[in-house]
Enzyme design. Structure first.
Site, PDB file in Angstrom:
ATOM      1  N   ARG A 198      12.104  43.103  53.831  1.00  9.68           N
ATOM      2  CA  ARG A 198      12.479  43.981  54.950  1.00  9.68           C
ATOM      3  C   ARG A 198      13.986  44.029  55.148  1.00  9.68           C
ATOM      4  NH1 ARG A 198       7.795  45.208  57.813  1.00  9.68           N
ATOM      5  NH2 ARG A 198       6.274  43.551  58.003  1.00  9.68           N
ATOM      6  N   PHE A 206       4.884  52.221  45.822  1.00 12.86           N
ATOM      7  CA  PHE A 206       5.000  51.296  46.944  1.00 12.86           C
ATOM      8  C   PHE A 206       6.468  50.976  47.185  1.00 12.86           C
ATOM      9  CE2 PHE A 206       4.613  47.440  49.453  1.00 12.86           C
ATOM     10  CZ  PHE A 206       3.627  47.833  50.345  1.00 12.86           C
ATOM     11  N   ASP A 240       1.713  57.533  55.119  1.00 19.47           N
ATOM     12  CA  ASP A 240       1.103  57.398  53.798  1.00 19.47           C
ATOM     13  C   ASP A 240      -0.255  58.118  53.825  1.00 19.47           C
ATOM     14  OD1 ASP A 240       0.646  56.347  51.214  1.00 19.47           O
ATOM     15  OD2 ASP A 240      -0.145  54.475  51.987  1.00 19.47           O
ATOM     16  N   GLU A 283       8.500  56.357  62.972  1.00 23.02           N
ATOM     17  CA  GLU A 283       7.734  55.688  61.906  1.00 23.02           C
ATOM     18  C   GLU A 283       8.616  55.405  60.702  1.00 23.02           C
ATOM     19  OE1 GLU A 283       5.104  54.250  61.141  1.00 23.02           O
ATOM     20  OE2 GLU A 283       3.310  55.111  62.042  1.00 23.02           O
ATOM     21  N   ASP A 284       8.220  54.395  59.940  1.00 23.28           N
ATOM     22  CA  ASP A 284       8.880  54.116  58.669  1.00 23.28           C
ATOM     23  C   ASP A 284       8.350  55.023  57.564  1.00 23.28           C
ATOM     24  OD1 ASP A 284       6.344  52.973  58.751  1.00 23.28           O
ATOM     25  OD2 ASP A 284       6.981  51.005  58.068  1.00 23.28           O
TER      26      ASP A 284
HETATM   27  P1  5GP Z   1      -0.981  54.908  56.533  1.00 24.05           P
HETATM   28  O1  5GP Z   1      -1.905  54.527  57.643  1.00 24.05           O
HETATM   29  O2  5GP Z   1      -0.293  56.239  56.717  1.00 24.05           O
HETATM   30  O3  5GP Z   1      -1.677  54.828  55.197  1.00 24.05           O
HETATM   31  O4  5GP Z   1       0.146  53.828  56.411  1.00 24.05           O
HETATM   32  C1  5GP Z   1       0.543  53.142  57.498  1.00 24.05           C
HETATM   33  C2  5GP Z   1       1.465  52.009  57.234  1.00 24.05           C
HETATM   34  O5  5GP Z   1       1.261  51.420  55.957  1.00 24.05           O
HETATM   35  C3  5GP Z   1       2.913  52.426  57.253  1.00 24.05           C
HETATM   36  O6  5GP Z   1       3.410  52.589  58.531  1.00 24.05           O
HETATM   37  C4  5GP Z   1       3.509  51.239  56.535  1.00 24.05           C
HETATM   38  O7  5GP Z   1       3.692  50.183  57.439  1.00 24.05           O
HETATM   39  C5  5GP Z   1       2.446  50.887  55.494  1.00 24.05           C
HETATM   40  N1  5GP Z   1       2.820  51.516  54.206  1.00 24.05           N
HETATM   41  C6  5GP Z   1       2.390  52.675  53.668  1.00 24.05           C
HETATM   42  N2  5GP Z   1       2.988  52.919  52.491  1.00 24.05           N
HETATM   43  C7  5GP Z   1       3.851  51.903  52.299  1.00 24.05           C
HETATM   44  C8  5GP Z   1       4.806  51.575  51.276  1.00 24.05           C
HETATM   45  O8  5GP Z   1       5.004  52.282  50.280  1.00 24.05           O
HETATM   46  N3  5GP Z   1       5.506  50.432  51.456  1.00 24.05           N
HETATM   47  C9  5GP Z   1       5.337  49.616  52.523  1.00 24.05           C
HETATM   48  N4  5GP Z   1       6.068  48.515  52.575  1.00 24.05           N
HETATM   49  N5  5GP Z   1       4.474  49.888  53.511  1.00 24.05           N
HETATM   50  C10 5GP Z   1       3.742  51.014  53.395  1.00 24.05           C
HETATM   51 MG    MG Z   2       4.368  51.583  59.842  1.00 29.56          MG
END
Ligand code: 5GP
Ligand code: MG
Length: 175
Positions: A165, A152, A103, A99-100
């Site tokens: 990206r 963010f 959140d 994963e990147d």
């Molecule tokens: P989650 O479901 O954990 O809230 O977030 C899932 C996805 O939201 C991450 O895999 C990512 O693609 C996107 N995301 C969450 N936080 C960030 C952020 O700070 N920057 C970016 N670009 N994408 C985010």
């Molecule tokens: Mg992601």
């Protein structure tokens, strides 16, 4: 859209490189003889995946899955779907999800549950970044790069409306 957001560097590429190296060493130790299936979550993890696997000098397979969670801007919709599925069997494989960022945890926990139903031999998670302050559902990260603040982030695969990206460093996008 002419809005030009301000970016502040959070992690420079050399720092990212050192962290990816550390993660590769940890993963190598656990998986060198296991022929793991690494599953990258598109699109955000593509750059991390590419750098990581170049440091893994043992047999492995690479797959990608694409999920939809976020809408166009910065908020998770919470409704998650598989948009592009795997083309390899997961059953009985040693699976490592790449994963990147974790959140709220909604996307990752959806994915881990989805994969668990396919009966892998093992299932672990490697994430480049973690925003623990935003968590809504518990997710445990087996291999973590950086804990990050509730901001963010863009760059090194992470986007804002599909932009940024390609940046080699990770930045905070200012409001
Ligand atoms: P989650 O479901 O954990 O809230 O977030 C899932 C996805 O939201 C991450 O895999 C990512 O693609 C996107 N995301 C969450 N936080 C960030 C952020 O700070 N920057 C970016 N670009 N994408 C985010
Ligand atoms: Mg992601």
């Amino acid at each position: 859209m002419n809005f030009q957001p301000k970016l502040h560097v959070l992690f420079r590429h050399d720092e990212i490189e050192a962290t990816v190296k550390r993660l590769a060493a940890e993963i190598r130790k656990d998986y060198h003889d296991k022929y793991p299936l690494l599953i990258g979550v598109l699109k955000g993890s593509f750059m991390f995946m590419a750098d990581l696997i170049r440091l893994l000098d043992f047999p492995l397979e690479v797959e990608f899955i694409r999920l939809s969670s976020y809408g166009r801007d910065r908020q998770s919709s919470g409704r998650i779907k598989v948009v592009q599925n795997l083309s390899s069997e997961v059953r009985d494989r040693e699976v490592l999800v790449i994963e990147d960022i974790v959140d709220t945890g909604l996307t990752t926990s959806f994915l881990l549950n989805y994969l668990r139903k396919k009966k892998p031999a093992s299932l672990k998670l490697c994430s480049l970044t973690d925003k623990p302050s935003r968590r809504q559902v518990p997710v445990s990260i087996d291999y973590l790069g950086f804990a990050v603040p509730d901001r963010f982030l863009v760059g090194y695969g992470l986007d804002w409306n599909q932009k940024f990206r390609n940046l080699p460093d990770i930045y905070v996008l200012e409001d």
